[in-house]
Write a protein that holds these residues in place. Structure first.
Motif, PDB file in Angstrom:
ATOM      1  N   SER A 177      48.199  31.105 -22.300  1.00 38.50           N
ATOM      2  CA  SER A 177      47.147  30.793 -21.320  1.00 38.50           C
ATOM      3  C   SER A 177      46.642  29.358 -21.437  1.00 38.50           C
ATOM      4  O   SER A 177      46.051  28.829 -20.498  1.00 38.50           O
ATOM      5  CB  SER A 177      45.969  31.754 -21.497  1.00 38.50           C
ATOM      6  OG  SER A 177      46.366  33.078 -21.255  1.00 38.50           O
ATOM      7  N   ALA A 178      46.855  28.722 -22.605  1.00 36.88           N
ATOM      8  CA  ALA A 178      46.352  27.363 -22.826  1.00 36.88           C
ATOM      9  C   ALA A 178      47.148  26.312 -22.053  1.00 36.88           C
ATOM     10  O   ALA A 178      46.731  25.154 -21.990  1.00 36.88           O
ATOM     11  CB  ALA A 178      46.372  27.036 -24.316  1.00 36.88           C
ATOM     12  N   ASN A 179      48.299  26.726 -21.494  1.00 39.12           N
ATOM     13  CA  ASN A 179      49.103  25.821 -20.666  1.00 39.12           C
ATOM     14  C   ASN A 179      49.407  24.505 -21.396  1.00 39.12           C
ATOM     15  O   ASN A 179      49.053  23.423 -20.928  1.00 39.12           O
ATOM     16  CB  ASN A 179      48.391  25.569 -19.333  1.00 39.12           C
ATOM     17  CG  ASN A 179      49.310  24.949 -18.303  1.00 39.12           C
ATOM     18  OD1 ASN A 179      50.524  25.146 -18.358  1.00 39.12           O
ATOM     19  ND2 ASN A 179      48.737  24.183 -17.376  1.00 39.12           N
ATOM     20  N   GLY A 180      50.058  24.642 -22.557  1.00 39.74           N
ATOM     21  CA  GLY A 180      50.396  23.449 -23.331  1.00 39.74           C
ATOM     22  C   GLY A 180      49.173  22.790 -23.961  1.00 39.74           C
ATOM     23  O   GLY A 180      49.150  21.576 -24.142  1.00 39.74           O
ATOM     24  N   PHE A 181      48.172  23.585 -24.275  1.00 38.04           N
ATOM     25  CA  PHE A 181      46.906  23.116 -24.847  1.00 38.04           C
ATOM     26  C   PHE A 181      46.182  22.124 -23.946  1.00 38.04           C
ATOM     27  O   PHE A 181      45.511  21.208 -24.409  1.00 38.04           O
ATOM     28  CB  PHE A 181      47.112  22.549 -26.265  1.00 38.04           C
ATOM     29  CG  PHE A 181      47.456  23.623 -27.267  1.00 38.04           C
ATOM     30  CD1 PHE A 181      46.464  24.441 -27.788  1.00 38.04           C
ATOM     31  CD2 PHE A 181      48.767  23.835 -27.652  1.00 38.04           C
ATOM     32  CE1 PHE A 181      46.777  25.446 -28.691  1.00 38.04           C
ATOM     33  CE2 PHE A 181      49.089  24.836 -28.551  1.00 38.04           C
ATOM     34  CZ  PHE A 181      48.090  25.647 -29.078  1.00 38.04           C
ATOM     35  N   THR A 182      46.308  22.346 -22.641  1.00 36.02           N
ATOM     36  CA  THR A 182      45.582  21.516 -21.682  1.00 36.02           C
ATOM     37  C   THR A 182      44.294  22.192 -21.212  1.00 36.02           C
ATOM     38  O   THR A 182      43.454  21.541 -20.598  1.00 36.02           O
ATOM     39  CB  THR A 182      46.457  21.199 -20.446  1.00 36.02           C
ATOM     40  OG1 THR A 182      46.857  22.428 -19.830  1.00 36.02           O
ATOM     41  CG2 THR A 182      47.682  20.387 -20.837  1.00 36.02           C
ATOM     42  N   LYS A 183      44.148  23.479 -21.502  1.00 36.08           N
ATOM     43  CA  LYS A 183      42.924  24.213 -21.147  1.00 36.08           C
ATOM     44  C   LYS A 183      42.142  24.454 -22.429  1.00 36.08           C
ATOM     45  O   LYS A 183      42.643  25.059 -23.384  1.00 36.08           O
ATOM     46  CB  LYS A 183      43.265  25.529 -20.462  1.00 36.08           C
ATOM     47  CG  LYS A 183      43.960  25.351 -19.130  1.00 36.08           C
ATOM     48  CD  LYS A 183      44.241  26.682 -18.483  1.00 36.08           C
ATOM     49  CE  LYS A 183      44.930  26.498 -17.141  1.00 36.08           C
ATOM     50  NZ  LYS A 183      45.276  27.791 -16.537  1.00 36.08           N
ATOM     51  N   ILE A 184      40.895  23.997 -22.463  1.00 33.24           N
ATOM     52  CA  ILE A 184      40.119  23.948 -23.704  1.00 33.24           C
ATOM     53  C   ILE A 184      39.788  25.324 -24.277  1.00 33.24           C
ATOM     54  O   ILE A 184      39.953  25.547 -25.478  1.00 33.24           O
ATOM     55  CB  ILE A 184      38.838  23.082 -23.529  1.00 33.24           C
ATOM     56  CG1 ILE A 184      38.148  22.838 -24.878  1.00 33.24           C
ATOM     57  CG2 ILE A 184      37.870  23.702 -22.562  1.00 33.24           C
ATOM     58  CD1 ILE A 184      38.878  21.898 -25.769  1.00 33.24           C
ATOM     59  N   VAL A 185      39.311  26.251 -23.464  1.00 32.54           N
ATOM     60  CA  VAL A 185      38.874  27.540 -24.007  1.00 32.54           C
ATOM     61  C   VAL A 185      40.037  28.336 -24.599  1.00 32.54           C
ATOM     62  O   VAL A 185      39.960  28.757 -25.765  1.00 32.54           O
ATOM     63  CB  VAL A 185      38.090  28.357 -22.951  1.00 32.54           C
ATOM     64  CG1 VAL A 185      37.778  29.756 -23.463  1.00 32.54           C
ATOM     65  CG2 VAL A 185      36.797  27.637 -22.572  1.00 32.54           C
ATOM     66  N   PRO A 186      41.130  28.558 -23.877  1.00 34.62           N
ATOM     67  CA  PRO A 186      42.228  29.286 -24.507  1.00 34.62           C
ATOM     68  C   PRO A 186      42.828  28.533 -25.696  1.00 34.62           C
ATOM     69  O   PRO A 186      43.285  29.146 -26.659  1.00 34.62           O
ATOM     70  CB  PRO A 186      43.264  29.471 -23.403  1.00 34.62           C
ATOM     71  CG  PRO A 186      42.726  28.874 -22.175  1.00 34.62           C
ATOM     72  CD  PRO A 186      41.392  28.302 -22.459  1.00 34.62           C
ATOM     73  N   SER A 187      42.782  27.193 -25.664  1.00 32.73           N
ATOM     74  CA  SER A 187      43.285  26.403 -26.788  1.00 32.73           C
ATOM     75  C   SER A 187      42.449  26.646 -28.038  1.00 32.73           C
ATOM     76  O   SER A 187      42.989  26.866 -29.135  1.00 32.73           O
ATOM     77  CB  SER A 187      43.274  24.913 -26.453  1.00 32.73           C
ATOM     78  OG  SER A 187      44.137  24.629 -25.376  1.00 32.73           O
ATOM     79  N   LEU A 188      41.133  26.630 -27.883  1.00 34.09           N
ATOM     80  CA  LEU A 188      40.236  26.894 -29.013  1.00 34.09           C
ATOM     81  C   LEU A 188      40.390  28.328 -29.522  1.00 34.09           C
ATOM     82  O   LEU A 188      40.419  28.561 -30.729  1.00 34.09           O
ATOM     83  CB  LEU A 188      38.783  26.618 -28.627  1.00 34.09           C
ATOM     84  CG  LEU A 188      38.413  25.149 -28.418  1.00 34.09           C
ATOM     85  CD1 LEU A 188      37.001  25.022 -27.860  1.00 34.09           C
ATOM     86  CD2 LEU A 188      38.562  24.373 -29.722  1.00 34.09           C
ATOM     87  N   LEU A 189      40.491  29.269 -28.600  1.00 38.22           N
ATOM     88  CA  LEU A 189      40.675  30.664 -29.004  1.00 38.22           C
ATOM     89  C   LEU A 189      41.997  30.856 -29.739  1.00 38.22           C
ATOM     90  O   LEU A 189      42.081  31.607 -30.719  1.00 38.22           O
ATOM     91  CB  LEU A 189      40.592  31.588 -27.783  1.00 38.22           C
ATOM     92  CG  LEU A 189      39.197  31.725 -27.167  1.00 38.22           C
ATOM     93  CD1 LEU A 189      39.274  32.496 -25.849  1.00 38.22           C
ATOM     94  CD2 LEU A 189      38.246  32.400 -28.129  1.00 38.22           C
ATOM     95  N   CYS A 190      43.023  30.162 -29.302  1.00 34.55           N
ATOM     96  CA  CYS A 190      44.322  30.212 -29.971  1.00 34.55           C
ATOM     97  C   CYS A 190      44.193  29.715 -31.411  1.00 34.55           C
ATOM     98  O   CYS A 190      44.675  30.350 -32.361  1.00 34.55           O
ATOM     99  CB  CYS A 190      45.345  29.383 -29.202  1.00 34.55           C
ATOM    100  SG  CYS A 190      46.952  29.301 -29.995  1.00 34.55           S
ATOM    101  N   MET A 191      43.531  28.579 -31.583  1.00 37.93           N
ATOM    102  CA  MET A 191      43.374  28.001 -32.924  1.00 37.93           C
ATOM    103  C   MET A 191      42.538  28.902 -33.833  1.00 37.93           C
ATOM    104  O   MET A 191      42.889  29.123 -34.994  1.00 37.93           O
ATOM    105  CB  MET A 191      42.759  26.606 -32.814  1.00 37.93           C
ATOM    106  CG  MET A 191      43.710  25.572 -32.248  1.00 37.93           C
ATOM    107  SD  MET A 191      43.013  23.906 -32.235  1.00 37.93           S
ATOM    108  CE  MET A 191      42.190  23.915 -30.656  1.00 37.93           C
ATOM    109  N   ILE A 192      41.452  29.427 -33.302  1.00 42.95           N
ATOM    110  CA  ILE A 192      40.577  30.286 -34.104  1.00 42.95           C
ATOM    111  C   ILE A 192      41.302  31.558 -34.519  1.00 42.95           C
ATOM    112  O   ILE A 192      41.249  31.963 -35.689  1.00 42.95           O
ATOM    113  CB  ILE A 192      39.279  30.606 -33.319  1.00 42.95           C
ATOM    114  CG1 ILE A 192      38.430  29.347 -33.182  1.00 42.95           C
ATOM    115  CG2 ILE A 192      38.493  31.729 -34.005  1.00 42.95           C
ATOM    116  CD1 ILE A 192      37.305  29.470 -32.169  1.00 42.95           C
TER     117      ILE A 192
END
Length: 124
Positions: free
Chosen positions: A27-42
């Motif tokens: 869902s982060a689309n190559g880590f271009t979307k902040i919320v799914p990117s942060l959720l992925c990392m957490i």
């Protein structure tokens, strides 16, 4: 009994977190979307913490084989449900073989360490 089950309950949590992380990564689309990117990392950090706790009680090979295999199957299921990614027959067969492998490792597999193996001295 609780001490025996606790590592496997933590492993189930790690699998859930790992699967969530994979879903968020998509869902982060190559880590271009902040919320799914942060959720992925957490979720992946929490997942690795859980795995490190499991490895205190279960060997690294069995822990990771169980985690990786189950995450692959769970992530594929999420792909079907959330992203409408339908696997073909060879993929389904492969996923079934992964499940069989995870069951085999957990039900029949065991590991030994160098300290578990008795050494004998050769007397001349």
């Amino acid at each position: 009994m609780i001490k025996t089950l606790l590592p496997y309950l933590i492993l189930i949590l790690a699998i859930g977190l790992g699967t969530a992380s994979s879903s968020f990564a998509n869902s982060a689309n190559g880590f271009t979307k902040i919320v799914p990117s942060l959720l992925c990392m957490i979720t992946i950090i929490l997942c690795m913490f859980c795995l490190s706790q499991v490895m205190k009680f279960v060997s690294v090979g069995i822990t990771y084989a169980s985690y990786a295999g189950t995450c692959i199957v769970a992530t594929s299921a999420i792909g079907v449900i959330k992203f409408n990614q339908i696997p073909n027959i060879p993929t389904i067969i492969g996923l079934c073989l992964i499940i069989l492998g995870v069951l085999t490792v957990n039900l029949l597999g065991q590991t030994t360490t160098a300290t578990d193996v008795e050494t004998t001295e050769v007397v001349e």
